[in-house]
Design a protein around this motif. Structure first.
Motif: not given
Length: 422
Positions: A276, A341, A362-363, A386, A420-421
């Motif tokens: 990541r 990431d 992602e976050r 999100y 968070e996605r």
């Protein structure tokens, strides 16, 4: 009562990536084989019995079906593979299909590549870019000092080299191992990205010196072994010394550091691990990014203060991790960075958070001391799709008083938001 007939195992034989003769076990199993499976080059390299059926590997499903039929019929079968077929090889797929196996490995292509370079590899991480998103392999090379990558068409030295531009890495690319066309070259990431490479090849990523004799023209060589081995033999495991370390373990000024209690939650929310890439924006002392790097992630730290940049460099060196530093002001400094990431926003306003969510990590994790900034940040994250959760952390630490008494000393409360996605 009669005993069941013994199960006929499939013999998986590795052909040496270093070009050595086949293992002595191959001749007797081939002599009795009714079915031989392998790539065209492997089938051409061994004396397949005239009466044996052959399956040339392309799609694996037909070969698995034929092997299962042979096992049921008690027909001895041989699968030919490259090097050590248990290292990111066909053994995993054969086992998943429920086939009984006997494995005769040879020298793997990874071991052969390190041997050709004259390098130890007990401290190396071995990853594969075959059949998956190559970003995880790139991030492993960004994070760790010594990585071997098994490549694939479209996920080879050119693509990995492009992803490593900006990181201090030297790459060794081993093509056609064990053949007359064998070639091992030392290149920079920029050089790797600009060339076309023969498939399959093995890439070694080194954070320090290229071995003498393999250096590209004009390269400056340094003394020292490539990629130190950790004392616990775990090149990408959690650090033995832990994380959420006390502030005293980092150089910082004016208490401008994410406190350990807050850092513990922030790092947990970022979910750092090998493969990541984490951005640490407004890095300050670098403590969050450094702890993500200690847990195996690749890290880019963005900081505009020249004094803080020097502090981050010193802290990263003290903790023996590499953090790529970008000296500049966000959001402009984010424009050319590789896709993250997860992102930690430790400093900056709404414009920085807007630029971060536009990259769709992602976050996203951010810490806020001012309550009036919480609602706009939550609204911005939700508007970008999100799911948001948050909490206020208020810690009170033990502190000594005169006479041996103890009191609780409060630290400043901080709001931690996590987007968070889906």
């Amino acid at each position: 009562m009669t005993s069941a007939a013994p199960v006929t195992a499939v013999t998986v034989v590795g052909l040496d990536a270093a070009g050595a003769p086949p293992h002595p076990a191959l001749a007797p199993v081939l002599a009795t084989a009714g079915l031989v499976v392998g790539a065209a080059r492997h089938l051409a390299a061994v004396p397949v019995p005239a009466g044996a059926d052959t399956v040339t590997l392309g799609p694996l499903a037909p070969a698995l079906r034929r092997l299962a039929e042979a096992v049921d019929a008690g027909v001895p079968s041989v699968v030919l593979a490259s090097g050590d077929p248990g290292l990111f090889g066909i053994v995993r797929r054969l086992r998943a299909a429920g086939l009984p196996l006997r494995v005769v490995p040879a020298v793997s292509s990874v071991a052969a590549a390190f041997a050709r370079a004259g390098l130890p590899w007990d401290g190396a991480a071995v990853v594969t870019a075959h059949g998956r998103d190559p970003r995880a392999a790139v991030n492993a090379c960004r994070a760790l000092p010594l990585v071997a990558v098994l490549t694939a068409p479209g996920a080879g030295a050119a693509e990995l080299g492009a992803g490593l531009i900006g990181w201090p890495r030297r790459l060794l690319v081993a093509e056609h191992l064990g053949t007359a066309a064998e070639r091992i070259r030392a290149v920079t990431p920029e050089q790797a990205a600009a060339e076309t490479w023969a498939d399959p090849h093995v890439l070694l990523s080194l954070a320090d010196a290229v071995p003498a004799g393999l250096a590209p023209a004009g390269a400056v060589l340094e003394r020292g072994a490539a990629g130190g081995m950790r004392a616990d033999n775990q090149p990408a495991a959690a650090p033995a010394g832990g994380w959420a370390l006390p502030e005293a373990r980092y150089a910082h000024r004016d208490s401008m550091i994410t406190k350990s209690e807050v850092r513990a939650l922030v790092v947990a929310r970022l979910r750092p691990r090998l493969g990541r890439l984490i951005w640490d924006i407004g890095a300050g002392s670098g403590s969050v990014g450094i702890e993500c790097a200690l847990l195996g992630a690749a890290v880019v730290a963005v900081e505009q203060d020249p004094e803080a940049v020097a502090t981050i460099q010193a802290n990263a060196a003290a903790h023996a991790v590499h953090v790529r530093l970008v000296a500049g002001r966000a959001p402009a400094a984010l424009a050319d960075l590789p896709e993250p990431d997860a992102v930690f926003v430790g400093g900056g306003g709404v414009d920085v958070l807007t630029a971060v969510v536009a990259r769709r990590p992602e976050r996203v994790v951010l810490t806020l001391a001012a309550l009036d900034r919480v609602a706009p940040a939550v609204g911005l994250l939700r508007a970008a799709g999100y799911t948001v959760e948050g909490s206020q952390l208020s810690a009170a630490r033990l502190a000594d008083l005169p006479g041996g008494s103890i009191r609780l000393a409060a630290t400043n409360p901080v709001v931690v938001l996590t987007g968070e996605r889906p």
